[in-house]
Motif scaffolding. Structure first.
Motif, PDB file in Angstrom:
ATOM      1  N   ARG A   1       0.815  -1.209   0.000  1.00 35.89           N
ATOM      2  CA  ARG A   1       0.000   0.000   0.000  1.00 35.89           C
ATOM      3  C   ARG A   1       0.853   1.265   0.000  1.00 35.89           C
ATOM      4  NH1 ARG A   1      -3.149  -1.706   5.314  1.00 35.89           N
ATOM      5  NH2 ARG A   1      -0.953  -2.151   5.775  1.00 35.89           N
ATOM      6  N   ARG A   2       2.129   1.137   0.362  1.00 34.21           N
ATOM      7  CA  ARG A   2       3.058   2.267   0.273  1.00 34.21           C
ATOM      8  C   ARG A   2       4.276   1.772  -0.511  1.00 34.21           C
ATOM      9  NH1 ARG A   2       4.727   4.973   5.710  1.00 34.21           N
ATOM     10  NH2 ARG A   2       5.709   2.960   6.008  1.00 34.21           N
ATOM     11  N   PRO A   3       4.223   1.886  -1.843  1.00 32.71           N
ATOM     12  CA  PRO A   3       5.165   1.146  -2.678  1.00 32.71           C
ATOM     13  C   PRO A   3       6.503   1.828  -2.912  1.00 32.71           C
ATOM     14  CG  PRO A   3       3.549   2.227  -4.058  1.00 32.71           C
ATOM     15  CD  PRO A   3       3.175   2.542  -2.641  1.00 32.71           C
ATOM     16  N   TYR A   4       6.749   3.011  -2.346  1.00 30.40           N
ATOM     17  CA  TYR A   4       7.970   3.723  -2.693  1.00 30.40           C
ATOM     18  C   TYR A   4       9.032   3.684  -1.601  1.00 30.40           C
ATOM     19  CZ  TYR A   4       5.300   5.536  -6.599  1.00 30.40           C
ATOM     20  OH  TYR A   4       4.546   5.637  -7.746  1.00 30.40           O
ATOM     21  N   ILE A   5       8.709   3.128  -0.454  1.00 29.57           N
ATOM     22  CA  ILE A   5       9.692   3.041   0.622  1.00 29.57           C
ATOM     23  C   ILE A   5       9.453   1.750   1.380  1.00 29.57           C
ATOM     24  CG2 ILE A   5       8.228   4.360   2.213  1.00 29.57           C
ATOM     25  CD1 ILE A   5      10.846   5.559   3.326  1.00 29.57           C
ATOM     26  N   PRO A   6      10.508   0.981   1.701  1.00 33.20           N
ATOM     27  CA  PRO A   6      10.306  -0.314   2.367  1.00 33.20           C
ATOM     28  C   PRO A   6       9.715  -0.155   3.758  1.00 33.20           C
ATOM     29  CG  PRO A   6      12.501  -0.178   1.375  1.00 33.20           C
ATOM     30  CD  PRO A   6      11.917   1.200   1.332  1.00 33.20           C
ATOM     31  N   PHE A   7       8.939  -1.156   4.128  1.00 30.08           N
ATOM     32  CA  PHE A   7       8.400  -1.215   5.488  1.00 30.08           C
ATOM     33  C   PHE A   7       9.509  -1.533   6.474  1.00 30.08           C
ATOM     34  CE2 PHE A   7       6.632  -3.806   8.944  1.00 30.08           C
ATOM     35  CZ  PHE A   7       5.688  -2.928   9.464  1.00 30.08           C
TER      36      PHE A   7
ATOM     37  N   PRO B   1      13.082   2.259   7.231  1.00 23.89           N
ATOM     38  CA  PRO B   1      13.356   3.437   6.386  1.00 23.89           C
ATOM     39  C   PRO B   1      12.248   4.478   6.425  1.00 23.89           C
ATOM     40  CG  PRO B   1      13.860   1.405   5.205  1.00 23.89           C
ATOM     41  CD  PRO B   1      13.138   1.020   6.455  1.00 23.89           C
ATOM     42  N   ALA B   2      11.006   4.046   6.675  1.00 24.67           N
ATOM     43  CA  ALA B   2       9.903   5.005   6.682  1.00 24.67           C
ATOM     44  C   ALA B   2      10.052   6.027   7.799  1.00 24.67           C
ATOM     45  CB  ALA B   2       8.576   4.270   6.815  1.00 24.67           C
ATOM     46  N   SER B   3      10.690   5.632   8.899  1.00 26.41           N
ATOM     47  CA  SER B   3      10.854   6.561  10.016  1.00 26.41           C
ATOM     48  C   SER B   3      11.864   7.657   9.700  1.00 26.41           C
ATOM     49  CB  SER B   3      11.299   5.802  11.270  1.00 26.41           C
ATOM     50  OG  SER B   3      12.560   5.170  11.045  1.00 26.41           O
ATOM     51  N   LYS B   4      12.722   7.431   8.688  1.00 24.37           N
ATOM     52  CA  LYS B   4      13.715   8.426   8.303  1.00 24.37           C
ATOM     53  C   LYS B   4      13.327   9.179   7.038  1.00 24.37           C
ATOM     54  CE  LYS B   4      17.405   5.512  10.202  1.00 24.37           C
ATOM     55  NZ  LYS B   4      18.670   4.797   9.897  1.00 24.37           N
ATOM     56  N   ALA B   5      12.149   8.931   6.535  1.00 26.77           N
ATOM     57  CA  ALA B   5      11.718   9.569   5.290  1.00 26.77           C
ATOM     58  C   ALA B   5      11.404  11.043   5.522  1.00 26.77           C
ATOM     59  CB  ALA B   5      10.497   8.855   4.721  1.00 26.77           C
ATOM     60  N   ASN B   6      11.597  11.841   4.497  1.00 24.60           N
ATOM     61  CA  ASN B   6      11.281  13.263   4.562  1.00 24.60           C
ATOM     62  C   ASN B   6       9.758  13.448   4.561  1.00 24.60           C
ATOM     63  OD1 ASN B   6      11.200  16.012   4.420  1.00 24.60           O
ATOM     64  ND2 ASN B   6      12.090  16.166   2.372  1.00 24.60           N
ATOM     65  N   PRO B   7       9.197  14.056   5.600  1.00 28.17           N
ATOM     66  CA  PRO B   7       7.726  14.179   5.662  1.00 28.17           C
ATOM     67  C   PRO B   7       7.174  15.320   4.827  1.00 28.17           C
ATOM     68  CG  PRO B   7       8.696  15.138   7.605  1.00 28.17           C
ATOM     69  CD  PRO B   7       9.842  14.591   6.815  1.00 28.17           C
ATOM     70  N   GLN B   8       8.051  16.099   4.173  1.00 32.84           N
ATOM     71  CA  GLN B   8       7.584  17.263   3.423  1.00 32.84           C
ATOM     72  C   GLN B   8       7.945  17.102   1.952  1.00 32.84           C
ATOM     73  OE1 GLN B   8       7.792  20.788   6.745  1.00 32.84           O
ATOM     74  NE2 GLN B   8       9.556  20.499   5.430  1.00 32.84           N
ATOM     75  N   ALA B   9       7.012  17.497   1.085  1.00 32.98           N
ATOM     76  CA  ALA B   9       7.250  17.413  -0.361  1.00 32.98           C
ATOM     77  C   ALA B   9       6.261  18.327  -1.058  1.00 32.98           C
ATOM     78  CB  ALA B   9       7.095  15.973  -0.856  1.00 32.98           C
ATOM     79  N   ILE B  10       6.581  18.647  -2.313  1.00 31.73           N
ATOM     80  CA  ILE B  10       5.701  19.490  -3.124  1.00 31.73           C
ATOM     81  C   ILE B  10       5.819  19.055  -4.570  1.00 31.73           C
ATOM     82  CG2 ILE B  10       7.446  21.283  -3.512  1.00 31.73           C
ATOM     83  CD1 ILE B  10       5.170  23.344  -3.347  1.00 31.73           C
TER      84      ILE B  10
END
Length: 794
Positions: free
Chosen positions: A267-273, A315-324
């Motif tokens: 369901r979240r295909p761009y970053i590993p669980f 890795p999801a915990s280190k992902a950037n939470p902001q994007a545009i």
């Protein structure tokens, strides 16, 4: 069950591994290793080494290994020599080899046991076939032909008893029924590259496929195949395995580059669980131990690992939470970080009202929220598109380009952009004045100074010093003299010529303007006739204070003065002259022999009449204070204007002005190259969103920055395919390397092979030589092959 991370190192890398039915033992197999281990609490204990015996042939070189799901002592391996080998761990002898099937002609890639029938074994080979073996009769009972180059993986379905799936190197997925070996009952293209692995979901009728195109796709096969999820990875995926008791989780390992084993939530295909980074080389196999928190893996680094989820990185915990992100319609999607900590007062209430999610629904908590802003003004889109289409950036003078582009912007009601183009025209395309566009014959010598200001010298006859305007000179009093008419140097009249006051003098005089940079100062017109010439006086103080409002030195001529030393040295008279005589000019200018017309009649020749000069003040122009005019550089205004429009989001105007300026953009020294590159790339990106490929190509061709110029220097190749075998025609466009047929390149008119430019109809796909087709369509409308299609050449 052991719940800690542990490993064991072997003498060679393993290509595959398999677990027995109670997950207490693991077998690893490779080209030089084939062993069975017991999984203890803290370590792996070797139970059996199957690579023993006197004849260690290629039957021991394994690509894959499978453990029977019912009979705990039966193993099967896929050998590199095309053999499928059965192994019996209960044999009393040292060699555990039970039987060898030599039915395949090439390397076997995969073997798989049926989940409920212990005597059914299926294999997939490099020869493009699949074979089903019956372990009771020790023979291949059925052969399935995939019509592909290679079958990379085969898996029995856990939901349909007689169904298995096969994936091939051509990107196709085939579903077969064991009872109908003549053809597959369903086939579809899943990937754009070879598929290396597939795996059935244990709970629902999903089939996951992994490919060289760096994606993992999940297909719902309950009815017509439909793509449910797509996972994008950084490398080609070699192996995948669904996580037990977790509906949306799947593990994968790459063929190259990535040494990690990633567990994905589809369901979240761009970053590993979760990610496991223990291996130092790419992993070659993954097997779950029946527990969603523990799995085993092998790698090319010769290690066998047991991984525990509590040791995984997230890795999801280190992902950037902001994007545009923006689209071509002007819509904006923005994600920003939010505080996910619940309010203390509502925490207990939310726990009562909300049902706790099951384990399979758990997801890494999201700490960002996305907002969508939709553009409600389509006018800006239309204006951008029309300006990009109608702007002229090169091929004309700058003034014409600015006029045309200003008219385009004004027509689209973009008055501010139209004003920008008008300002650019005023600043960079106005004519620069001169001291004279038409000079008297032979008496004016001009040199361009380093500042672009003409240096003019007016010569006289011998005995008189020339008038020089240029840089340098001293003196308290300076005179500026206007040029007169006549063919003699400086307008001086020779006494020896038979001219009267009624003779017409040639209209060779200055154009009345002195050019100073981008400014033009009126110089005045001089009239000569029967009467005396009226003196001309100019009050420079008044001009400096009121009319001009600028300074004459410290700018255009670098702080130097235009000096004309015109002090009267002696009196002289000319008989038969009808106007007041000029005084003699004496300064340090070069003698008149340096000028082209030094052979003109000499006033001081011994044959000429006597000349008497009397002291008299200058009758033309007296200068007591030299005004100063500073040089105005418009580059900083231009840079500020371009940056202003770029800050407003109108990168089109900034980039277009830079492109239209051409070489004059070099004067914009305060505008760094990185900013210019950013504007050009931003403009190109927006043109790409609007699919204005031709305008983007023109921008790249006009670019002066290497990183932008090189964007269209990478060639794009599109291969055609053979009409018979569908193989890409890579070496030549008219001969297939596989079937050696050139029929696909036959001309429909002359029936000869087209070895050059081939044209074809997009409606019926028939074509041939371009010249032949042009001649055919001049008198015919239908296709020359007789297919009946109405072809059209444009």
């Amino acid at each position: 069950m052991s719940s800690r991370t542990m490993c064991i190192t072997q003498e060679g890398p393993a290509n595959a591994l398999a677990l027995n039915k109670d997950y207490s033992q693991v077998v690893i197999a490779g080209r030089n290793v084939f062993k069975v281990f017991s999984i203890e609490e803290d370590e792996f204990v070797e139970n059996c080494n199957l690579r023993v015996g006197k004849n260690l042939n290629l039957n021991f070189s394994c690509n894959d290994v499978a453990w029977n799901t019912i009979e705990d002592h039966i193993l099967a391996t896929a050998a590199t020599n095309g053999a499928v080998v059965l192994w019996n761990l209960n044999r009393l002898s040292r060699s555990k080899q039970e039987h060898v099937f030599m039915d395949h002609k090439r390397t076997v890639n995969k073997v798989s046991f049926h989940t409920s029938e212990p005597t059914w074994l299926i294999s997939g080979s490099q020869d493009g076939t699949m074979k089903c073996f019956d372990l009771r009769t020790r023979e291949a009972t059925r052969t399935f032909y995939s019509n592909t180059e290679s079958v990379r993986d085969v898996q029995f379905s856990p939901h349909l008893h007689h169904t298995f799936a096969a994936v091939s190197e051509n990107g196709n997925v085939q579903l077969w029924d064991l009872r109908r070996p003549d053809r597959c009952y369903q086939q579809f293209t899943a990937h754009s590259g070879p598929i290396f692995a597939c795996d059935w979901h244990p709970e629902v009728t999903w089939l996951a496929t992994a490919s060289r195109d760096k994606t993992i796709k999940v297909w719902d096969l309950a009815g017509k195949p439909s793509l449910e999820y797509t996972i994008h990875t950084i490398a080609s995926v070699g192996h995948i395995k669904w996580r037990p008791q977790r509906k949306y989780h799947i593990a994968s390992c790459a063929l190259v580059v990535d040494c990690s084993i990633n567990v994905w939530d589809v369901r979240r295909p761009y970053i590993p669980f979760a990610a496991f980074n223990e291996h130092k080389d790419v992993a070659t196999g993954v097997a779950w131990r029946g527990d969603p928190h523990v799995f085993l893996s092998t790698s090319r680094d010769c290690t066998l690992y047991q991984h525990v989820f509590q040791d995984a990185t997230r890795p999801a915990s280190k992902a950037n939470p902001q994007a545009i992100s923006l689209n071509s319609k002007g819509d904006v999607a923005y994600a920003c970080q939010v505080n996910m900590n619940p309010v203390r007062g509502s925490a207990k209430l939310s726990g009562i009202l909300r049902k706790a999610p099951p384990h399979s629904e758990q997801f890494c908590q999201v700490n960002s929220v996305m907002h969508r802003f939709l553009s409600k003004n389509p006018r800006e889109m239309r204006c951008f598109h029309e300006c990009a289409r109608r702007y002229i950036l090169t091929g004309r003078p700058l003034s014409d380009i600015c006029d045309h582009n200003a008219a385009v912007a004004k027509d689209l009601n973009r008055q501010h952009v139209s004003l920008v183009w008008s300002v650019v025209k005023t600043l960079y395309s106005s004519k620069v004045g001169d001291f004279g566009q038409q000079t008297p014959s032979g008496n004016v010598s001009r040199e361009e100074t380093g500042l672009g200001v003409p240096q003019t010298t007016l010569g006289t006859s011998t005995g008189a010093e020339p008038i020089s305007t240029g840089v340098g000179g001293d003196g308290d009093q300076h005179s500026l003299l206007g040029g007169g008419g006549g063919e003699t140097p400086g307008g001086a009249m020779s006494a020896g010529e038979d001219e009267t006051e009624t003779d017409e003098t040639p209209e060779q005089h200055f154009n009345g303007r002195i050019g100073l940079g981008n400014l033009s100062i009126p110089q005045g017109d001089f009239f000569f006739g029967d009467g005396e010439m009226d003196p001309l006086s100019v009050d420079f103080d008044r001009m400096n204070n009121g009319m001009m409002g600028m300074s004459l030195s410290n700018g255009l001529l670098g702080g130097s003065h235009i000096l004309l030393d015109a002090q009267v040295q002696q009196d002289w008279t000319l008989p038969s002259e009808a106007f007041p005589l000029r005084h003699e000019i004496q300064d340090r200018s070069p003698p008149p022999e340096q000028f082209p017309n030094h052979g003109s009649p000499d006033l001081n020749d011994h044959d000429s009449q006597a000349v008497t000069v009397e002291d008299q003040p200058s009758s033309l122009l007296n200068v007591t204070t030299v005004p100063q005019i500073g040089l105005w550089d418009p580059s900083h205004i231009m840079v500020e204007m371009l940056k202003h429009h770029a800050s407003l989001g109108d990168v089109q105007t900034s980039a277009s002005v830079l492109l239209a300026l051409g070489d004059q953009r070099r004067s914009l020294t305060t505008l760094d190259e990185a900013t210019q590159e950013q504007w050009l790339l931003g403009y190109l990106d927006t043109l790409t969103r609007y699919r204005l490929w031709d305008v983007g190509t023109q921008v790249i061709q006009l670019a002066w920055i290497p990183s932008v110029m090189q964007l269209n220097q990478q060639s794009t190749t599109v291969h055609t395919s053979c009409g018979h075998c569908s193989k890409l025609l890579q070496r030549t466009g008219w001969l297939c390397d596989r079937c050696h047929s050139s029929e696909c390149a036959m001309c429909s008119v002359c029936h000869q092979v087209v070895r050059g430019l081939y044209a074809w109809c997009q409606g019926c796909s028939h074509g041939g030589h371009l010249a032949h087709l042009q001649e055919w369509w001049q008198v015919n409308k239908q296709c020359p092959t007789g297919c009946g299609h109405i072809c059209e050449y444009s």
